[in-house]
Design a protein around this motif. Structure first.
Motif, PDB file in Angstrom:
ATOM      1  N   ASN A 163       0.837  -0.904   0.602  1.00 17.13           N
ATOM      2  CA  ASN A 163       0.228   0.075   0.251  1.00 17.13           C
ATOM      3  C   ASN A 163       1.135   1.401  -0.189  1.00 17.13           C
ATOM      4  N   THR A 215       3.735   6.219  -7.008  1.00 22.31           N
ATOM      5  CA  THR A 215       3.138   7.128  -7.619  1.00 22.31           C
ATOM      6  C   THR A 215       4.007   8.779  -7.528  1.00 22.31           C
ATOM      7  N   SER A 216       4.374   8.956  -6.270  1.00 17.36           N
ATOM      8  CA  SER A 216       5.438  10.584  -6.508  1.00 17.36           C
ATOM      9  C   SER A 216       6.271  10.105  -7.010  1.00 17.36           C
ATOM     10  N   LEU A 236       3.612   6.193   3.915  1.00 17.97           N
ATOM     11  CA  LEU A 236       3.356   6.760   3.135  1.00 17.97           C
ATOM     12  C   LEU A 236       3.834   8.668   3.130  1.00 17.97           C
ATOM     13  N   CYS A 238       1.367  -3.151  -7.754  1.00 18.99           N
ATOM     14  CA  CYS A 238       1.178  -2.855  -6.122  1.00 18.99           C
ATOM     15  C   CYS A 238      -0.029  -2.275  -5.820  1.00 18.99           C
ATOM     16  N   ILE A 239      -1.113  -1.434  -7.006  1.00 18.03           N
ATOM     17  CA  ILE A 239      -2.299  -1.212  -6.416  1.00 18.03           C
ATOM     18  C   ILE A 239      -2.661  -2.641  -6.795  1.00 18.03           C
ATOM     19  N   VAL A 261       2.953   1.847  -3.464  1.00 17.27           N
ATOM     20  CA  VAL A 261       1.851   2.716  -4.584  1.00 17.27           C
ATOM     21  C   VAL A 261       1.915   4.497  -4.269  1.00 17.27           C
ATOM     22  N   GLY A 262       1.979   4.799  -3.031  1.00 17.36           N
ATOM     23  CA  GLY A 262       1.798   6.036  -3.062  1.00 17.36           C
ATOM     24  C   GLY A 262       3.639   6.791  -3.101  1.00 17.36           C
ATOM     25  N   LEU A 276       4.011   0.924  -9.817  1.00 17.46           N
ATOM     26  CA  LEU A 276       2.544   1.176  -8.944  1.00 17.46           C
ATOM     27  C   LEU A 276       1.779   0.634  -9.209  1.00 17.46           C
ATOM     28  N   THR A 323      -2.851  -4.322  -3.450  1.00 18.80           N
ATOM     29  CA  THR A 323      -2.961  -3.819  -1.508  1.00 18.80           C
ATOM     30  C   THR A 323      -4.694  -4.111  -2.281  1.00 18.80           C
TER      31      THR A 323
END
Lengths: 309, 260
Positions: free
Chosen positions: A61, A68-69, A254, A231-232, A64-65, A228, A235
């Motif tokens: 989870n 993305t970043s 995160l 992991c989505i 994912v953050g 990304l 999760t």
């Protein structure tokens, strides 16, 4: 004052600052090298008392953050090859599904854990040593003759590549390859990742560098893009079927890792491709040694909870 | 401090009220404060204060135990004579998830000098071993249970705490005792049991038992409900918030980049 928060799914309380710093560390790694960092974060979380299944699921989870970043930061630097990424992803998802089935069969047959750990150590050892030696040689050559890339000898591998059907240009990476290459390699990494129970970033990165011959910077950005989506998927699946995602834990991680990923992307751009490779190779080798030691040293307690991977 | 003073006041009242019922030798009375634990957002373990009175000749044991459940374990063993691996699966049936035993100084010396007499009382881990079952049957249950206790001890969930029950001069012929139970942060919601025992001449003369309810409240309760009742939605929300956080940080950093 000690800052503590209770994690409802993990069923324990943790120090907020500790988790935040862990997040920054792993975010940095992810931004610099394009790996998810699961192979590092999950053991650290288990060490501070989070149940293994919750640690792994909450970590994905968090990734994912961070990814993305990181993807956003690398996209701005022109480092994401979407075409290659999507093809690898399609292959990866297929491979992952196959890998899960293989694991089921292995578990039924017998000692799957043994096989998993040995695969782990061998893969890490092989990938780490190869990258390390190769980039060390490249660094030395560069010093001897400025930018004399070994394009001269057309290897058998390169000839084989050019004979495959459906050749297409990947502009961002500056390579021309058959569509089958990223698809096939995606399947391969997907299978391995599923068997080893990791995101696969640290296998995917060497595969992109050596087998797809992409430039290191584009590799990092593209790898993050692909992580990304992986992991989505993980999760949501874990939250739905196992209830092991601790959102409070993930959110704390995160906050650190998204920050770390931004700095990581900047550091990545400053370092040379070969330096990046040597650094990543060292980390991979270090994890391998740690794993090997845990296999060789007599454990302190002779039983463990079932359920980790 | 204030909490303790208040506790003391409450206890004194209880004590006064219950005074007329003081009865036969060896009888024990105990009181818990608080009687329930709420796990909120900032929960980091807590204390439960147990106090009461007992006949002067008796020793006191306070035991806090959790729900019984089956635990699946992996036994470590050597492969190829070299590599340590998690090998055989073993299940220990009906073990408590928490087992903390608080004893007085005098009982501690019994435990040290006459271990068999101590185990006969039924509070130690050897006594606990008799209450559980290890499967498969051919497993070396003694050794495995011992390792399991070590594992639990390392998590702070199993312990024998000597010298943690202290006495003071009580009203009339009784002596007072008190113990402060350290509730670990790694606490699963559910029903826990606090028992006090009066031990005299190597056997338990009388006992009390009280339930300690542990439940999540507020934000943790909300998250747990969402995660278990609406798993898919929870997973979706978790990823959306993660992506939003990633984008937000990205946008903030872009602004910063534009500045130089």
């Amino acid at each position: 004052m000690l800052w503590h928060l209770y994690l409802p799914i993990a069923g324990s309380s943790i120090n907020v600052l500790l988790i935040f710093s862990l997040g920054i560390l792993v975010g940095l790694l992810s931004g610099i090298f394009g790996v998810g960092g699961g192979f590092l974060m999950t053991p650290l979380l288990i060490m501070i008392g989070i149940p293994p299944t919750v640690a792994a699921a909450s970590d994905s989870n968090q990734i994912v953050g961070a990814s993305t970043s990181g993807t956003l930061a690398h996209y701005r630097l022109g480092n994401v090859d979407f075409k290659m990424g999507i093809l690898l992803l399609i292959g990866g998802v297929t491979g992952g599904t196959v890998g899960v089935q293989i694991i089921k069969i292995l578990r039924a047959v017998g000692n799957a854990d043994f096989l998993i750990k040995i695969t782990y150590v061998l893969m890490l050892g092989f990938v780490g040593s190869y990258m390390f030696i190769e980039s060390l040689q490249a660094l030395r050559k560069k010093k001897a003759a400025q930018e004399a890339h070994p394009v001269a000898k057309e290897s058998r591998y390169a000839r084989m590549l050019s004979k495959l059907p459906w050749q297409t240009d990947f502009e961002t990476s500056g390579v021309r390859l058959s569509v089958l290459m990223p698809l096939g390699l995606g399947v391969f990494v997907g299978i391995l990742a599923a068997i080893m129970g990791v995101g696969g970033g640290f296998i995917m990165v060497p595969v992109m560098v050596y087998l797809l011959r992409m430039p290191m910077h584009v590799v990092v950005g593209t790898s993050l893009f692909q992580i990304l989506f992986t992991c989505i998927d993980v999760t949501i699946m874990q939250a739905y079927s196992n209830h092991t995602v601790d959102f409070v834990l993930a959110l704390l991680l995160l906050l650190g890792s998204t920050l770390g990923a931004q700095f990581g992307a900047k550091i990545s751009k400053k370092l040379g491709g070969d330096q990046l490779k040597i650094l990543l190779a060292s980390i991979v080798l270090l994890v391998m040694v740690k794993m090997l030691l845990s296999l060789l040293l007599t454990p302190h307690i002779m039983v463990a909870y079932k359920g980790g991977h | 401090m204030l909490k303790k003073a208040a506790t003391f006041l409450v206890l004194s009242c209880c004590f006064l009220l219950s005074q007329p019922f003081s009865s036969a030798k060896g009888d024990i009375r105990a009181h818990l404060t608080p009687e329930a634990i709420d796990i909120g957002t900032f929960f980091n373990g807590t204390e439960v204060y147990v106090s009461g009175d007992v006949s002067p000749e008796a020793e006191v044991v306070v035991r806090l135990s959790g729900m019984r459940h089956d635990v699946a374990l992996k036994k470590k063993g050597k492969v190829l004579g070299l590599l340590w691996m998690n090998l055989d699966s073993i299940t220990i049936h009906r073990v408590p998830n928490l087992y903390l035993v608080y004893i007085s100084k005098n009982l501690e010396s019994t435990m040290r000098t006459e271990p068999s007499k101590w185990e006969e009382l039924g509070f130690g881990f050897a006594a606990l071993k008799k209450e559980v079952k290890v499967s498969p049957a051919e497993a070396d249950s003694e050794a495995i249970f011992k390792e399991f206790v070590e594992l639990k001890k390392s998590e702070g969930l199993y312990a024998i705490e000597p010298g943690k029950v202290v006495y003071s001069e009580g009203e009339s012929s009784q002596k007072s005792f008190e113990a402060i139970l350290q509730i670990p942060p790694r606490l699963v919601p559910g029903k826990y049991l606090v028992e006090t025992f009066a031990v005299k001449d190597g056997s338990v003369e009388s006992r009390t038992r009280a339930e300690l309810q542990v439940k999540q409240v507020g934000f943790p309760a909300f998250i747990t409900r969402l995660a278990f009742k609406h798993g898919a939605l929870y997973g979706l929300l978790a990823t959306i918030i993660a992506i939003a956080a990633g984008l937000l940080i990205g946008v903030i950093f872009k602004g910063e980049k534009g500045a130089h």
